[in-house]
Design a protein around this motif. Structure first.
Motif, PDB file in Angstrom:
ATOM      1  N   GLU A  19       4.383   5.603  -5.410  1.00  0.00           N
ATOM      2  CA  GLU A  19       4.556   5.536  -6.863  1.00  0.00           C
ATOM      3  C   GLU A  19       3.548   6.420  -7.587  1.00  0.00           C
ATOM      4  N   LYS A  20       2.343   6.542  -7.042  1.00  0.00           N
ATOM      5  CA  LYS A  20       1.326   7.409  -7.648  1.00  0.00           C
ATOM      6  C   LYS A  20       1.573   8.886  -7.335  1.00  0.00           C
ATOM      7  N   ARG A  25       0.832  -1.214   0.000  1.00  0.00           N
ATOM      8  CA  ARG A  25       0.000   0.000   0.000  1.00  0.00           C
ATOM      9  C   ARG A  25       0.862   1.258   0.000  1.00  0.00           C
ATOM     10  N   ARG A  26       1.878   1.299   0.870  1.00  0.00           N
ATOM     11  CA  ARG A  26       2.740   2.480   0.963  1.00  0.00           C
ATOM     12  C   ARG A  26       3.459   2.719  -0.362  1.00  0.00           C
ATOM     13  N   LEU A  27       4.023   1.675  -0.942  1.00  0.00           N
ATOM     14  CA  LEU A  27       4.732   1.823  -2.217  1.00  0.00           C
ATOM     15  C   LEU A  27       3.795   2.287  -3.333  1.00  0.00           C
ATOM     16  N   ARG A  28       2.574   1.768  -3.362  1.00  0.00           N
ATOM     17  CA  ARG A  28       1.602   2.190  -4.377  1.00  0.00           C
ATOM     18  C   ARG A  28       1.297   3.673  -4.239  1.00  0.00           C
ATOM     19  N   ILE A  60       7.255  10.868   1.645  1.00  0.00           N
ATOM     20  CA  ILE A  60       7.823  10.918   2.984  1.00  0.00           C
ATOM     21  C   ILE A  60       9.020  11.855   2.911  1.00  0.00           C
ATOM     22  N   ILE A  61       8.940  12.945   3.687  1.00  0.00           N
ATOM     23  CA  ILE A  61       9.946  13.991   3.580  1.00  0.00           C
ATOM     24  C   ILE A  61      10.474  14.379   4.950  1.00  0.00           C
ATOM     25  N   GLY A  62      11.609  15.036   4.942  1.00  0.00           N
ATOM     26  CA  GLY A  62      12.121  15.671   6.148  1.00  0.00           C
ATOM     27  C   GLY A  62      11.549  17.074   6.220  1.00  0.00           C
TER      28      GLY A  62
END
Length: 173
Positions: A63-64, A57-60, A69-71
């Motif tokens: 990818e979309k 789920r996270r990768l999908r 996920i950032i600093g």
């Protein structure tokens, strides 16, 4: 944060994002929003699903381009000055000049966010930060004053962002 306490947020996000996010996607997002370094294993434990499900789920979502996920520098916590600056372009400004202005704003290390508007009194929001208010004012004026495509700008020094970036933190060395 307890996920079950955020049912209102889940309902709102589900409605806004329609078929792009379901409840599990939203819960993964909520956990990562609180701790972007949380492992897929820990997320799976908290949500009672498999690690494979969380990772897929996270990768999908990443990818979309829906989840990134950032600093993030917490400006208030770092005790630096920052301001929202509304910019109105001259009516006669050429598209190419506006594109060049945006490129300069993107390249400016003191500007951490840029938002374009359609309609209204202003065309752009620039968010500046600096070590103190005096330096902040200097760099805002240096960037905007005497720029031929800028008709007007208004500076609103910020004192905090209670919902977005107003988190307490502990520095670990």
């Amino acid at each position: 944060m307890r996920i079950e306490d955020n049912n209102d947020e889940i309902l709102v996000l589900r409605k806004i994002f329609k078929s792009k996010l379901d409840d599990l996607d939203v819960k993964i997002y909520q956990l990562l929003r609180e701790d972007g370094r949380m492992s897929d294993t820990r997320i799976a434990e908290k949500l009672g699903v498999s690690v494979t499900t969380v990772r897929r789920r996270r990768l999908r979502l990443q990818e979309k381009g829906i989840l990134q996920i950032i600093g993030l520098l917490l400006l208030r916590a770092a005790d630096v000055a920052y301001a929202d600056v509304l910019v109105k372009f001259n009516q006669r400004a050429k598209i190419e000049d506006i594109k060049n202005f945006l490129a300069e704003a993107i390249a400016n290390p003191r500007i951490y966010e840029i938002t374009e508007y359609i309609g209204g009194d202003y065309d752009l929001l620039l968010r500046f930060f600096e070590s103190n208010l005096e330096n902040l004012k200097y760099h805002i004026d240096k960037f905007l004053r005497d720029n031929p495509i800028v008709e007007e700008y208004k500076v609103y020094p910020a004192i905090g962002s209670p919902k977005a970036w107003y988190r307490s933190f502990k520095v670990k060395f």
